[in-house]
Design a protein around this motif. Sequence first.
Motif, mmCIF file in Angstrom:
data_model
loop_
_atom_site.group_PDB
_atom_site.id
_atom_site.type_symbol
_atom_site.label_atom_id
_atom_site.label_comp_id
_atom_site.label_asym_id
_atom_site.label_seq_id
_atom_site.Cartn_x
_atom_site.Cartn_y
_atom_site.Cartn_z
ATOM 1 N N ARG A 1 0.868 -1.183 0.000
ATOM 2 C CA ARG A 1 0.000 0.000 0.000
ATOM 3 C C ARG A 1 0.899 1.225 0.000
ATOM 4 O O ARG A 1 1.635 1.441 0.942
ATOM 5 N N PRO A 2 0.851 2.040 -1.069
ATOM 6 C CA PRO A 2 1.798 3.148 -1.202
ATOM 7 C C PRO A 2 1.509 4.329 -0.279
ATOM 8 O O PRO A 2 0.371 4.607 0.076
ATOM 9 N N SER B 1 1.507 8.391 -11.661
ATOM 10 C CA SER B 1 1.852 6.997 -11.387
ATOM 11 C C SER B 1 1.697 6.712 -9.900
ATOM 12 O O SER B 1 1.569 7.638 -9.090
ATOM 13 N N ALA B 2 1.737 5.444 -9.543
ATOM 14 C CA ALA B 2 1.627 5.047 -8.138
ATOM 15 C C ALA B 2 2.756 5.651 -7.306
ATOM 16 O O ALA B 2 2.578 5.923 -6.115
ATOM 17 N N SER C 1 -0.133 11.787 -0.911
ATOM 18 C CA SER C 1 -0.824 10.685 -0.250
ATOM 19 C C SER C 1 -1.881 11.204 0.722
ATOM 20 O O SER C 1 -3.014 10.720 0.749
ATOM 21 N N ASP D 1 -4.579 3.172 -2.539
ATOM 22 C CA ASP D 1 -4.062 2.574 -3.765
ATOM 23 C C ASP D 1 -4.228 3.528 -4.946
ATOM 24 O O ASP D 1 -5.062 4.430 -4.931
ATOM 25 N N TYR D 2 -3.412 3.302 -5.947
ATOM 26 C CA TYR D 2 -3.369 4.195 -7.106
ATOM 27 C C TYR D 2 -4.719 4.266 -7.820
ATOM 28 O O TYR D 2 -5.150 5.353 -8.220
ATOM 29 N N SER D 3 -5.404 3.125 -7.966
ATOM 30 C CA SER D 3 -6.667 3.144 -8.710
ATOM 31 C C SER D 3 -7.713 4.019 -8.002
ATOM 32 O O SER D 3 -8.454 4.749 -8.656
#
Length: 185
Positions: free
Chosen positions: A81-82, A108-109, A118, A88-90
């Motif tokens: 999990r970034p 990008s992620a 974030s 998440d990116y989506s």
Amino acid sequence: MEAMWNHPEIHKVWSKSKQKQGKVRFTHDEKKRPYLSRVEIKAVADIVLFKYLNTLKIKSRVLCAIAEVASTRFVDGVEGRPGIMGIDYSTAFWLYLELGHRAYKLESADDLNSPFVSMYFGAAYVAWLSEYEGRERAPQFFVQAYFVGPKNVNPQDVSPLWLKFEESLSKYEETKRSGDSCSIM
């Protein structure tokens, strides 16, 4: 960075630790992973809410507690999990593209490893979840939904995530009472 230095708590802590304006470095754990202190994450949340999402009723300490559960405040996230918010990116891209949350570019992620990016998308998601399906939701719903998705929340179940959130939230308790009675938590 300037906004961080202008935050009174950050200025005090960073000056005391002999940081130089414009040249602040992340603290690292024993495995050399960068993370934010509780004071730093609170400042990031305060700044994002003030600059971009000031109409939200969500307090920065709620976002800090979510970050604590999602990433243990590690800048690059944990367990796939970034970022500090673990969004998440989506989901972030959906907020960017469909809901118009465009204060930060999202290509990008990797962009989600920036604490401000974030926090921004995490806060936007919390705001959306707090009014899921057009009605105001209780914190127990939107906190759990943040981690498992709104369709997977069982209102009768006291999830371990909720208990971790409550424990983390207590670490960010406000020391003085505010007259803001309509803010979430």
